[in-house]
Design a protein around this motif. Structure first.
Motif, PDB file in Angstrom:
ATOM      1  N   GLY A 141       0.850  -1.180   0.000  1.00 41.43           N
ATOM      2  CA  GLY A 141       0.000   0.000   0.000  1.00 41.43           C
ATOM      3  C   GLY A 141       0.884   1.228   0.000  1.00 41.43           C
ATOM      4  N   SER A 142       0.343   2.312   0.538  1.00 42.42           N
ATOM      5  CA  SER A 142       1.055   3.587   0.491  1.00 42.42           C
ATOM      6  C   SER A 142       0.224   4.598   1.267  1.00 42.42           C
ATOM      7  CB  SER A 142       1.165   4.019  -0.976  1.00 42.42           C
ATOM      8  OG  SER A 142       1.419   5.404  -1.091  1.00 42.42           O
ATOM      9  N   ILE A 143       0.797   5.768   1.510  1.00 43.84           N
ATOM     10  CA  ILE A 143      -0.044   6.864   2.013  1.00 43.84           C
ATOM     11  C   ILE A 143      -1.149   7.151   0.983  1.00 43.84           C
ATOM     12  CG2 ILE A 143       1.686   7.894   3.526  1.00 43.84           C
ATOM     13  CD1 ILE A 143       2.385   9.895   1.330  1.00 43.84           C
ATOM     14  N   ASN A 144      -0.919   6.763  -0.274  1.00 44.32           N
ATOM     15  CA  ASN A 144      -1.944   6.920  -1.319  1.00 44.32           C
ATOM     16  C   ASN A 144      -3.163   6.037  -1.062  1.00 44.32           C
ATOM     17  OD1 ASN A 144      -1.001   8.518  -3.979  1.00 44.32           O
ATOM     18  ND2 ASN A 144       0.765   7.645  -2.919  1.00 44.32           N
ATOM     19  N   SER A 145      -3.024   5.019  -0.197  1.00 40.88           N
ATOM     20  CA  SER A 145      -4.153   4.137   0.094  1.00 40.88           C
ATOM     21  C   SER A 145      -5.232   4.867   0.881  1.00 40.88           C
ATOM     22  CB  SER A 145      -3.687   2.929   0.912  1.00 40.88           C
ATOM     23  OG  SER A 145      -2.638   2.252   0.270  1.00 40.88           O
ATOM     24  N   VAL A 146      -4.872   5.950   1.577  1.00 43.79           N
ATOM     25  CA  VAL A 146      -5.827   6.544   2.525  1.00 43.79           C
ATOM     26  C   VAL A 146      -6.300   7.959   2.185  1.00 43.79           C
ATOM     27  CG1 VAL A 146      -5.101   5.119   4.482  1.00 43.79           C
ATOM     28  CG2 VAL A 146      -3.948   7.283   4.066  1.00 43.79           C
ATOM     29  N   LEU A 147      -5.538   8.707   1.400  1.00 43.58           N
ATOM     30  CA  LEU A 147      -5.944  10.087   1.085  1.00 43.58           C
ATOM     31  C   LEU A 147      -5.640  10.401  -0.384  1.00 43.58           C
ATOM     32  CD1 LEU A 147      -4.740  12.214   4.167  1.00 43.58           C
ATOM     33  CD2 LEU A 147      -7.105  11.869   3.438  1.00 43.58           C
ATOM     34  N   PRO A 148      -6.386  11.369  -0.980  1.00 39.39           N
ATOM     35  CA  PRO A 148      -6.129  11.710  -2.389  1.00 39.39           C
ATOM     36  C   PRO A 148      -4.803  12.443  -2.594  1.00 39.39           C
ATOM     37  CG  PRO A 148      -8.183  12.705  -1.576  1.00 39.39           C
ATOM     38  CD  PRO A 148      -7.462  12.160  -0.392  1.00 39.39           C
ATOM     39  N   LEU A 149      -4.067  12.009  -3.605  1.00 38.88           N
ATOM     40  CA  LEU A 149      -2.878  12.733  -4.076  1.00 38.88           C
ATOM     41  C   LEU A 149      -2.988  12.745  -5.606  1.00 38.88           C
ATOM     42  CD1 LEU A 149      -0.165  11.127  -1.722  1.00 38.88           C
ATOM     43  CD2 LEU A 149      -1.103  13.433  -1.562  1.00 38.88           C
ATOM     44  N   VAL A 236      -2.703 -11.175  13.398  1.00 40.55           N
ATOM     45  CA  VAL A 236      -2.866  -9.936  12.620  1.00 40.55           C
ATOM     46  C   VAL A 236      -3.142 -10.277  11.159  1.00 40.55           C
ATOM     47  CG1 VAL A 236      -1.749  -7.784  11.915  1.00 40.55           C
ATOM     48  CG2 VAL A 236      -1.233  -8.760  14.171  1.00 40.55           C
ATOM     49  N   THR A 237      -4.312  -9.913  10.675  1.00 42.14           N
ATOM     50  CA  THR A 237      -4.587 -10.100   9.239  1.00 42.14           C
ATOM     51  C   THR A 237      -5.586  -9.047   8.754  1.00 42.14           C
ATOM     52  OG1 THR A 237      -4.952 -11.746   7.501  1.00 42.14           O
ATOM     53  CG2 THR A 237      -6.506 -11.797   9.360  1.00 42.14           C
ATOM     54  N   GLY A 238      -5.425  -8.655   7.491  1.00 40.96           N
ATOM     55  CA  GLY A 238      -6.343  -7.690   6.877  1.00 40.96           C
ATOM     56  C   GLY A 238      -6.043  -6.236   7.211  1.00 40.96           C
ATOM     57  N   ILE A 239      -4.859  -5.974   7.774  1.00 39.02           N
ATOM     58  CA  ILE A 239      -4.573  -4.582   8.180  1.00 39.02           C
ATOM     59  C   ILE A 239      -3.717  -3.842   7.137  1.00 39.02           C
ATOM     60  CG2 ILE A 239      -4.659  -5.184  10.643  1.00 39.02           C
ATOM     61  CD1 ILE A 239      -1.511  -4.451  10.534  1.00 39.02           C
ATOM     62  N   LEU A 240      -3.765  -2.529   7.283  1.00 43.62           N
ATOM     63  CA  LEU A 240      -2.879  -1.637   6.522  1.00 43.62           C
ATOM     64  C   LEU A 240      -1.959  -1.010   7.572  1.00 43.62           C
ATOM     65  CD1 LEU A 240      -2.463  -0.137   3.707  1.00 43.62           C
ATOM     66  CD2 LEU A 240      -3.855   1.682   4.692  1.00 43.62           C
TER      67      LEU A 240
END
Ligand SMILES: NC(=O)c1ccc[n+]([C@@H]2O[C@H](COP(=O)([O-])OP(=O)(O)OC[C@H]3O[C@@H](n4cnc5c(N)ncnc54)[C@H](O)[C@@H]3O)[C@@H](O)[C@H]2O)c1
Length: 264
Positions: A141-149, A236-240
């Motif tokens: 993932g990335s910080i892009n997973s959570v907010l628009p860039l 732990v499973t399914g987390i970001l």
């Protein structure tokens, strides 16, 4: 056949994938480096072999589901079934306008970044299920997973990978396979340094939105992957998992119109 547990790393030839290859090799895994970059991938596998570590390079385009399936079967024959999969292969863009972007490049980015993740998780996920030994998958993932860039194919693709990770975790949990995602902020790879040098990333601007005064290295991201794949993370499973020097906590905080409660 090799007796070490097997880790597969797509995009393993350089950057964060390379750090994952080195980390899992250090931890005693036989590592398969899958990448389109034959020169760097082969050099990395040969370097590890020269130190007595089991490793092999496999040329691979993750956008091609059929050849990835064939490759998974070939790797299983040569090295054994996968215990760990890291999906690091991706194309990384610069700022773009949706109105003006090249649609071919847009579609190719989805095929590599999102579809490539689906393909690798299917090919090696099926292998893990059949081997009945459980396993652990880490998606990128990335910080892009959570907010628009302003990265019109990359940004929604990373959000989609976060949701895919939850779906896979739900589907594979009953087979003892855990699926998690790491979400790095800007990581100081040679490629990021090159983009800073080319004026495509502004280092001062980057640093304004983090709680810590340094950016993670590829090894920091690989350490988080190793934790997620270890028995310490058995529940732990399914987390970001953000590995982001505090970007998610601070990105909006730092923009507050009333300022921050310390001297800037
Ligand atoms: N570097 C960062 O700042 C950063 C931040 C957040 C997330 N990420 C994510 O981490 C992952 C790795 O990024 P990186 O910085 O190491 O990038 P990188 O460009 O250094 O490495 C990506 C690797 O993927 C390979 N690759 C590209 N297309 C491929 C394909 N079709 N099939 C197989 N291999 C392919 C490349 O050859 C390269 O070796 C990516 O998913 C990226 O989105 C990176």
């Amino acid at each position: 056949m090799n007796s070490n547990p097997v880790a597969i790393v797509t995009g393993g030839a350089r950057g964060i994938g390379e750090a994952a290859v080195r980390k899992f090799s250090e931890l005693g895994y036989a590592v398969a480096v899958l990448d389109v970059n034959r020169v760097l991938g082969e050099a990395l596998a040969q370097e590890l072999q020269a130190h007595g570590k089991p490793a092999a390079f496999y040329a691979c385009d993750v956008a091609d589901a059929v050849s990835l399936d064939q490759l998974a079967a070939e790797i299983e024959k040569k090295m054994g079934s996968a215990s760990v999969l890291v999906t690091s292969a991706a194309l990384i863009p610069n700022t773009e306008s949706i109105m003006e972007m090249d649609l071919e490049a847009h579609d190719r980015m989805w095929r590599v970044n999102y579809h490539g993740t689906v393909h690798a998780c299917r090919s090696f996920g099926r292998q893990m299920i059949a081997a009945k030994g459980g396993g652990s998958i880490v998606t990128l993932g990335s910080i892009n997973s959570v907010l628009p860039l302003p990265l019109p194919a990359y940004n929604p693709g990373k959000a989609a990978i976060a949701r895919l990770t939850q779906l896979l975790a739900s589907e594979l949990g009953r087979h003892g396979i855990r699926v998690n995602s790491v979400a790095p902020t800007y990581v100081m790879t040679p490629q990021l340094q090159a983009r800073i040098d080319a004026g495509q990333r502004d280092l001062a601007k980057m640093m304004q939105s983090h709680a810590l005064d340094f950016l993670p290295t590829p090894a920091d991201i690989a350490d988080a992957m190793a934790f997620l794949c270890s028995p310490s993370a058995r529940a732990v499973t399914g987390i970001l998992l953000p590995v982001d020097s505090g970007w998610m906590a601070s990105a909006t905080y730092m923009t507050y119109a009333g300022g921050v409660p310390w001297d800037a």
